[in-house]
Design an enzyme around this catalytic site. Structure first.
Site, PDB file in Angstrom:
ATOM      1  N   TYR A 148       0.839  -1.212   0.000  1.00  0.00           N
ATOM      2  CA  TYR A 148       0.000   0.000   0.000  1.00  0.00           C
ATOM      3  C   TYR A 148       0.871   1.258   0.000  1.00  0.00           C
ATOM      4  O   TYR A 148       1.249   1.789   1.037  1.00  0.00           O
ATOM      5  CB  TYR A 148      -1.018  -0.080   1.152  1.00  0.00           C
ATOM      6  CG  TYR A 148      -2.079  -1.079   0.768  1.00  0.00           C
ATOM      7  CD1 TYR A 148      -1.764  -2.451   0.711  1.00  0.00           C
ATOM      8  CD2 TYR A 148      -3.330  -0.686   0.351  1.00  0.00           C
ATOM      9  CE1 TYR A 148      -2.690  -3.381   0.273  1.00  0.00           C
ATOM     10  CE2 TYR A 148      -4.264  -1.611  -0.087  1.00  0.00           C
ATOM     11  CZ  TYR A 148      -3.929  -2.953  -0.132  1.00  0.00           C
ATOM     12  OH  TYR A 148      -4.846  -3.872  -0.585  1.00  0.00           O
ATOM     13  N   LYS A 201       3.221 -16.275  -0.436  1.00  0.00           N
ATOM     14  CA  LYS A 201       3.768 -16.584  -1.759  1.00  0.00           C
ATOM     15  C   LYS A 201       5.291 -16.684  -1.614  1.00  0.00           C
ATOM     16  O   LYS A 201       6.053 -16.044  -2.346  1.00  0.00           O
ATOM     17  CB  LYS A 201       3.347 -15.472  -2.744  1.00  0.00           C
ATOM     18  CG  LYS A 201       3.633 -15.755  -4.201  1.00  0.00           C
ATOM     19  CD  LYS A 201       2.714 -16.807  -4.795  1.00  0.00           C
ATOM     20  CE  LYS A 201       3.095 -17.057  -6.258  1.00  0.00           C
ATOM     21  NZ  LYS A 201       2.468 -18.273  -6.803  1.00  0.00           N
ATOM     22  N   ASP A 234      -2.202 -18.310  -4.393  1.00  0.00           N
ATOM     23  CA  ASP A 234      -2.915 -18.661  -5.628  1.00  0.00           C
ATOM     24  C   ASP A 234      -3.799 -19.885  -5.406  1.00  0.00           C
ATOM     25  O   ASP A 234      -4.969 -19.921  -5.814  1.00  0.00           O
ATOM     26  CB  ASP A 234      -1.935 -18.867  -6.795  1.00  0.00           C
ATOM     27  CG  ASP A 234      -0.675 -19.619  -6.399  1.00  0.00           C
ATOM     28  OD1 ASP A 234      -0.417 -19.750  -5.194  1.00  0.00           O
ATOM     29  OD2 ASP A 234       0.053 -20.091  -7.287  1.00  0.00           O
ATOM     30  N   ASP A 258      -6.830  -8.316   1.358  1.00  0.00           N
ATOM     31  CA  ASP A 258      -7.839  -7.460   0.727  1.00  0.00           C
ATOM     32  C   ASP A 258      -8.558  -8.245  -0.372  1.00  0.00           C
ATOM     33  O   ASP A 258      -9.796  -8.275  -0.445  1.00  0.00           O
ATOM     34  CB  ASP A 258      -7.123  -6.237   0.137  1.00  0.00           C
ATOM     35  CG  ASP A 258      -8.088  -5.139  -0.245  1.00  0.00           C
ATOM     36  OD1 ASP A 258      -9.256  -5.198   0.151  1.00  0.00           O
ATOM     37  OD2 ASP A 258      -7.654  -4.209  -0.949  1.00  0.00           O
ATOM     38  N   ASP A 262     -12.613 -10.149  -0.252  1.00  0.00           N
ATOM     39  CA  ASP A 262     -13.727  -9.849  -1.175  1.00  0.00           C
ATOM     40  C   ASP A 262     -14.219 -11.134  -1.831  1.00  0.00           C
ATOM     41  O   ASP A 262     -15.425 -11.353  -2.003  1.00  0.00           O
ATOM     42  CB  ASP A 262     -13.280  -8.871  -2.275  1.00  0.00           C
ATOM     43  CG  ASP A 262     -13.609  -7.426  -1.914  1.00  0.00           C
ATOM     44  OD1 ASP A 262     -13.616  -7.119  -0.706  1.00  0.00           O
ATOM     45  OD2 ASP A 262     -13.849  -6.606  -2.831  1.00  0.00           O
TER      46      ASP A 262
END
Ligand code: ATP
Length: 370
Positions: A148, A201, A234, A258, A262
């Protein structure tokens, strides 16, 4: 000089007051905030919570009136309040920072060190879900660093362009931030089904993700009673669709959290059900997971459940912090009332295939809370 009993009682009541700052925000924010505050006011009367609301403008309303989408006075009001509720903000439409455009969501998270973004997703009895299995999970998302760029640097931005054709984005991962979000995740898991999955990851980002995992593993070692495993981000995206039922608490870095939250919220039934809090040691902000939904703003179409359920989480946080069991009861009452409305096709909003508008859902919620 002695205080009169009446003055002493008034002083005691004032001290027991729980001050909640209300920041309606942009788009559908004011509509869903009205429903949320009415529900809280009803709970306040029923459970004698002593809530005191203070409304403050942020976003485009504040820009028009004060020349700034997040006036400093609002940050101060949130700092002084016991908790606050931020409606969705449409910060993509704000002018540049120099012209008064500040992202209230990002800046409040940093200013008040709200490092833990807690995002539950659960399917509801009777409501179709889009994943292959029902789910009841919580994502503990690190909230202060990662990719961010507008908030991960002390000064300057985490993104820059050395030439017109080259953009660099710097991602920040620290041991301290990784450790404290892991601690939150394990505390959560102990009150739930005692399982934490770290999402990462590390096969590609060996240093940053490696550091994150190092810290999470150290916290896991302190909690042998909680089952711990790890999953690549993933494959996690696929597993949420295939078998979300197997997860309890997911802990992850800012951007993965984030995106996955969703996905999880939509798979559970609708983004309009997605609640969250942003919590630190001393402050807590309730905030729906979704954005300001400009496509449906002002049309009485928004589902206010997301913000109402976020406010319920804030009540839970306040109850724990101040040792006030009535707040946990109020949280449970609000969550149960929303669940009952969602379970009945006659009291669903449009995003859930129902016919109720925002205001009618609010009225039905007040009835259930009576
Ligand atoms: P922003 O620019 O503020 O991020 P957005 O529309 O790009 O807004 P969201 O607000 O997250 O992103 O909305 C994504 C989709 O979900 C939109 O179609 C929106 O109408 C819908 N949606 C979001 N929140 C709700 C809600 N509370 N009730 C019903 N539909 C919603």
């Amino acid at each position: 000089m002695h205080e009169s009993p009446r003055a002493a009682r008034a002083a005691m009541m004032a001290a027991a007051r729980m001050h909640i700052a209300i920041l309606p925000g942009d788009g559908i924010g004011p509509e869903i905030m009205t429903v949320t505050v009415e529900a809280l006011a009803r709970l306040d009367r029923r459970f004698a919570l002593g809530l005191a609301f203070e409304a403050r403008e942020v976003g485009l309303a504040a820009l028009a009136r004060a020349g700034n989408t997040l006036p400093d006075a609002v940050i101060d009001a949130c700092r002084k309040a016991d908790g606050f509720i931020l409606g969705p903000v449409g910060h993509h439409d704000y002018p540049p920072r120099a012209e008064g455009g500040r992202n209230p969501s990002g800046e409040l998270r940093i200013a008040l060190d709200l490092y833990a973004n807690i995002r539950p997703s659960r399917s509801y009895e009777g409501l179709p879900h889009y994943g292959r299995t029902p789910m009841d999970l919580v994502i503990a998302r690190e909230n202060t660093e990662g990719f961010y760029a507008d908030r991960n640097m002390h000064q300057g931005s985490g993104e820059f362009m050395p030439t017109p054709d080259l953009a660099l984005s710097v991602r920040k991962i620290s041991a301290q931030a990784s450790r404290r979000i892991a601690q939150v995740a394990f505390r959560l898991a102990k009150r739930r089904r005692r399982k934490v999955t770290a999402v990462h990851k590390a096969n590609v980002l060996k240093l940053g993700e490696g550091l994150f995992l190092r810290e999470v593993r150290a916290v896991a070692a302190q909690h042998p009673e909680v089952a711990y495993d790890e999953q690549l981000v993933d494959s996690m995206a696929a597993m949420l669709v295939r078998d979300a039922a197997r997860y309890d608490v997911l802990v992850t870095t800012n951007m993965y959290g984030d995106i996955l939250s969703d996905e999880a919220a939509e798979l559970s039934g609708s983004l309009g059900l997605a609640a969250s809090i942003n919590a630190g040691e001393a402050h807590c902000m309730a905030q729906a997971q979704h954005g300001s939904a400009p496509d449906i703003a002002g049309k009485d179409l928004a589902n206010p459940a997301s913000l109402a359920l976020s406010a319920a989480m804030l009540l839970g946080w306040l109850g724990e912090r101040h040792g006030r069991p009535a707040f946990a009861e109020a949280q449970a009452a609000l969550e149960a009332a929303v669940a009952r409305l969602i379970a009945d096709p006659a009291t669903r909003t449009r995003d859930l295939g129902g016919a109720l508008g925002t205001r009618a859902f609010g009225a039905a919620l007040l009835e259930r809370l009576a």
